[in-house]
Design a protein around this motif. Structure first.
Motif, PDB file in Angstrom:
ATOM      1  N   ASN A 198       0.823  -1.219   0.000  1.00 31.19           N
ATOM      2  CA  ASN A 198       0.000   0.000   0.000  1.00 31.19           C
ATOM      3  C   ASN A 198       0.857   1.268   0.000  1.00 31.19           C
ATOM      4  O   ASN A 198       0.511   2.250  -0.667  1.00 31.19           O
ATOM      5  N   THR A 199       1.962   1.252   0.712  1.00 31.32           N
ATOM      6  CA  THR A 199       2.824   2.451   0.697  1.00 31.32           C
ATOM      7  C   THR A 199       3.439   2.633  -0.690  1.00 31.32           C
ATOM      8  O   THR A 199       3.603   3.770  -1.151  1.00 31.32           O
ATOM      9  N   LEU A 200       3.747   1.527  -1.355  1.00 30.08           N
ATOM     10  CA  LEU A 200       4.271   1.625  -2.721  1.00 30.08           C
ATOM     11  C   LEU A 200       3.195   2.160  -3.671  1.00 30.08           C
ATOM     12  O   LEU A 200       3.472   3.019  -4.521  1.00 30.08           O
ATOM     13  N   VAL A 201       1.977   1.647  -3.512  1.00 32.55           N
ATOM     14  CA  VAL A 201       0.870   2.131  -4.347  1.00 32.55           C
ATOM     15  C   VAL A 201       0.725   3.644  -4.184  1.00 32.55           C
ATOM     16  O   VAL A 201       0.579   4.386  -5.162  1.00 32.55           O
ATOM     17  N   ASP A 202       0.797   4.112  -2.939  1.00 29.06           N
ATOM     18  CA  ASP A 202       0.681   5.550  -2.687  1.00 29.06           C
ATOM     19  C   ASP A 202       1.784   6.320  -3.416  1.00 29.06           C
ATOM     20  O   ASP A 202       1.525   7.361  -4.022  1.00 29.06           O
ATOM     21  N   ALA A 203       3.005   5.817  -3.333  1.00 24.96           N
ATOM     22  CA  ALA A 203       4.135   6.505  -3.964  1.00 24.96           C
ATOM     23  C   ALA A 203       3.963   6.553  -5.485  1.00 24.96           C
ATOM     24  O   ALA A 203       4.184   7.600  -6.119  1.00 24.96           O
ATOM     25  N   PHE A 204       3.558   5.448  -6.074  1.00 21.71           N
ATOM     26  CA  PHE A 204       3.388   5.414  -7.541  1.00 21.71           C
ATOM     27  C   PHE A 204       2.209   6.295  -7.964  1.00 21.71           C
ATOM     28  O   PHE A 204       2.283   6.991  -8.965  1.00 21.71           O
ATOM     29  N   THR A 205       1.142   6.247  -7.193  1.00 24.91           N
ATOM     30  CA  THR A 205      -0.039   7.037  -7.525  1.00 24.91           C
ATOM     31  C   THR A 205       0.274   8.528  -7.459  1.00 24.91           C
ATOM     32  O   THR A 205      -0.130   9.303  -8.325  1.00 24.91           O
ATOM     33  N   ARG A 206       1.028   8.905  -6.415  1.00 22.99           N
ATOM     34  CA  ARG A 206       1.411  10.306  -6.243  1.00 22.99           C
ATOM     35  C   ARG A 206       2.164  10.826  -7.471  1.00 22.99           C
ATOM     36  O   ARG A 206       2.023  11.968  -7.867  1.00 22.99           O
ATOM     37  N   ARG A 207       2.990   9.962  -8.049  1.00 18.90           N
ATOM     38  CA  ARG A 207       3.771  10.333  -9.228  1.00 18.90           C
ATOM     39  C   ARG A 207       3.035  10.112 -10.548  1.00 18.90           C
ATOM     40  O   ARG A 207       3.600  10.335 -11.623  1.00 18.90           O
ATOM     41  N   GLY A 208       1.808   9.604 -10.479  1.00 18.60           N
ATOM     42  CA  GLY A 208       1.071   9.313 -11.708  1.00 18.60           C
ATOM     43  C   GLY A 208       1.670   8.159 -12.498  1.00 18.60           C
ATOM     44  O   GLY A 208       1.549   8.110 -13.730  1.00 18.60           O
ATOM     45  N   LEU A 209       2.312   7.246 -11.783  1.00 15.86           N
ATOM     46  CA  LEU A 209       2.972   6.111 -12.445  1.00 15.86           C
ATOM     47  C   LEU A 209       2.078   4.876 -12.399  1.00 15.86           C
ATOM     48  O   LEU A 209       1.290   4.705 -11.472  1.00 15.86           O
ATOM     49  N   PRO A 210       2.204   4.018 -13.409  1.00 17.34           N
ATOM     50  CA  PRO A 210       1.269   2.899 -13.524  1.00 17.34           C
ATOM     51  C   PRO A 210       1.478   1.786 -12.498  1.00 17.34           C
ATOM     52  O   PRO A 210       2.598   1.511 -12.071  1.00 17.34           O
ATOM     53  N   VAL A 211       0.360   1.168 -12.142  1.00 16.79           N
ATOM     54  CA  VAL A 211       0.336   0.039 -11.210  1.00 16.79           C
ATOM     55  C   VAL A 211      -0.337  -1.137 -11.923  1.00 16.79           C
ATOM     56  O   VAL A 211      -1.407  -0.979 -12.511  1.00 16.79           O
ATOM     57  N   PHE A 212       0.318  -2.291 -11.864  1.00 16.68           N
ATOM     58  CA  PHE A 212      -0.237  -3.514 -12.423  1.00 16.68           C
ATOM     59  C   PHE A 212      -0.311  -4.569 -11.323  1.00 16.68           C
ATOM     60  O   PHE A 212       0.539  -4.599 -10.432  1.00 16.68           O
TER      61      PHE A 212
END
Ligand code: VGL
Ligand code: ZN
Length: 199
Positions: A44-58
């Motif tokens: 979840n902390t990684l998801v937050d970091a990627f989301t903050r940067r607008g980077l994709p999550v798979f």
């Protein structure tokens, strides 16, 4: 010497790849990975970091038909698990995948197992279409689906950052998880702790 404490700034070309964080792989599930639930807050902390940067999550998910060849009744090594559409195949409760996350269902044909998220899926194309070059990988299980997904990612030419506090092993034989991590590093995956990743 590699600096293992310096923060890692996320950048364009990065993507998060969450492997099989599903109910059946959590404690109490049908193929429970010891301490598998502990990856959820870390991811979840990684998801937050990627989301903050607008980077994709798979996110990949094991998505077997009933009677899959990997099940014991069919002569395979595992108890029945992650049957498509069943509650055990759902993503872990508490895992905060963004609405926009790309979902990859794998090992969906009855006669063939696929530990890798790249096996018989369009994951590589979807990652490239999203501009991904460097993958941060976490999930379950270290010694099966994470190992095989990371090996294929490296073969496909992606850089791999293995988030070592975001993975847990089945450890059918003691040490399987450690050996899998060593093999992934040997092949070129770089180990990182989630706390180093800056969104
Ligand atoms: C997995 C065993 C059987 C995994 C999937 O996701 O690591 N392990 N099916
Ligand atoms: Zn499976």
């Amino acid at each position: 010497m590699q600096d293992t404490t310096r923060p890692i700034e996320l950048k364009p070309g990065d993507a998060l790849l969450v492997v099989d964080v599903q109910v059946d792989f959590l404690p109490g599930g049908r193929l429970a990975v010891p301490h598998g639930d502990e990856v959820v807050p870390v991811i979840n902390t990684l998801v937050d970091a990627f989301t903050r940067r607008g980077l994709p999550v798979f996110a990949t998910r094991d998505w077997h038909p009933p009677g899959h060849c990997s099940f014991r009744e069919q002569g395979g090594p595992w108890p029945p698990h992650c049957i498509a559409e069943s509650p055990g195949a759902a993503f872990a409760p508490g895992l905060r995948l963004p609405e926009t996350a790309g979902i990859i269902s794998k090992a969906t044909s009855v006669e063939r197992d696929a530990y890798s998220g790249f096996g018989g899926t369009d994951l590589a194309d979807r990652l490239r279409a999203a501009g991904a070059r460097r993958l941060f990988v976490g999930g379950l299980a270290t010694d099966y689906c994470v190992l095989n997904t990371v090996k294929d990612a490296l073969h496909e030419g992606f850089e791999v950052m293995l988030v070592t506090d975001a993975i847990r092993a089945v450890d059918v034989e003691p040490g399987d998880g450690e050996r899998a991590v060593a093999e992934m590093e040997q092949l070129g995956a770089l180990p990182v702790l989630a706390a180093r990743v800056r969104g």
